[in-house]
Design a protein around this motif. Structure first.
Motif, PDB file in Angstrom:
ATOM      1  N   THR A   1     -55.272  84.693 -35.637  1.00 22.72           N
ATOM      2  CA  THR A   1     -54.839  84.285 -34.329  1.00 22.72           C
ATOM      3  C   THR A   1     -54.362  85.162 -33.330  1.00 22.72           C
ATOM      4  O   THR A   1     -53.553  84.995 -32.589  1.00 22.72           O
ATOM      5  CB  THR A   1     -53.722  83.048 -34.748  1.00 22.72           C
ATOM      6  N   THR A   2     -54.249  86.392 -33.786  1.00 27.32           N
ATOM      7  CA  THR A   2     -54.137  87.463 -33.032  1.00 27.32           C
ATOM      8  C   THR A   2     -55.311  88.486 -32.581  1.00 27.32           C
ATOM      9  O   THR A   2     -56.251  88.227 -33.238  1.00 27.32           O
ATOM     10  CB  THR A   2     -53.048  88.479 -33.921  1.00 27.32           C
TER      11      THR A   2
ATOM     12  N   TRP B   1     -55.744  91.334 -33.256  1.00 25.14           N
ATOM     13  CA  TRP B   1     -55.955  92.485 -34.050  1.00 25.14           C
ATOM     14  C   TRP B   1     -57.195  92.342 -34.838  1.00 25.14           C
ATOM     15  O   TRP B   1     -57.910  93.486 -35.039  1.00 25.14           O
ATOM     16  CB  TRP B   1     -54.577  92.689 -34.927  1.00 25.14           C
TER      17      TRP B   1
END
Length: 268
Positions: A17-18, A20
């Motif tokens: 959900t990021t 990264w």
């Protein structure tokens, strides 16, 4: 074990959900694709030279380019293992360090979760993200297998060698995450955790070069402890029990150290 799996799912959801994780996926795809294309170009050049002058006149160190498996895939696994060395510390750095920075680590310690469940959950989450990252690379031998049929280099691939080498890459990724998890448990700085993980893994992987400059019995000991030397047999399609024992031992020892670190912090 159910608690550990719940923690692992939480960690994976944070990764996905990021941006990264997707940045890491993009970097792995771009870098491995670049080297994959370069290896194919090199294969074509060497085989063209061999057709013109015969293999007897081609340098011995280029004989691996006789086929797609040794000339491309085996060498690609070696390159991907080096890329993993750079990527894994940035995936493992947040596992504990972020909890400490956000002051949520103490909450985890007071929750009804045993330290071993916390450590295993964090590790399984990290293992999931590194496996997903390395899973991208299996597309390259699949492409070769599809387009290499009937090619002049012979049958597409020796899949036993390919899959054993890929297992070596996954095993190396799992080891990097275990070492990174331990170092992440020592600090609240994510960048420091990434730097220290890299600083530990790089020299450890390069022990082969050091070993070649030493005498026996030190040379044999260093070769046995070198990640690079242990991976070499897997990449060439040779499965040895000592290799599995070595990597399993490093992973288990790293997890035990992490457990002791977390437990010590709990009772501090």
């Amino acid at each position: 074990m159910r608690t550990a799996l719940a923690i692992a799912r939480k960690e994976l959801s944070i990764y996905f959900t990021t941006p990264w994780a997707y940045g890491v996926f993009t970097a792995m795809t771009a870098l491995s694709s670049f080297f994959f294309v370069n290896l194919l170009v090199k294969l074509q050049e060497v085989q063209a030279d061999a057709r013109a002058n015969t293999w007897a006149q081609v340098a011995e160190n280029l004989h691996a380019y006789r086929n797609l498996t040794d000339g491309v895939v085996v060498q690609l696994w070696g390159i991907i293992s080096v890329i993993t060395l750079f990527i894994a510390p940035f995936l493992s750095m947040r596992l504990f360090a972020e909890e400490k920075r956000n002051k949520t680590f103490e909450l985890l310690l007071t929750a009804p979760v045993r330290p071993i469940e916390l450590v295993l959950g964090k590790y399984l989450g990290g293992l999931g993200i590194i496996s997903a990252t390395l899973g991208i690379t299996i597309i390259f031998p699949l492409v070769l297998s599809f387009h290499g049929r009937g090619a002049e280099s012979g049958p597409a691939l020796d899949w036993s060698t390919v899959l054993l080498g890929y297992a070596g890459v996954l095993l190396w990724g799992a080891t990097c995450m275990a070492v990174g998890l331990f170092i992440s448990a020592l600090t609240e700085s994510q960048m420091l955790a990434a730097f220290l993980s890299f600083s530990v893994l790089l020299p450890w992987m390069m022990l082969t070069g050091v070993a070649q400059a030493t005498e026996e019995p030190v040379r044999s000991v260093l070769m046995h402890l070198s990640f690079d030397a242990q991976l070499d047999s897997l990449f060439k399609g040779v499965l040895e029990v000592k290799t599995l024992v070595f990597f399993t031992s490093v992973i288990v020892f790293s997890l035990l150290l992490t457990h002791r670190t977390v437990e010590a912090r709990r009772w501090a």
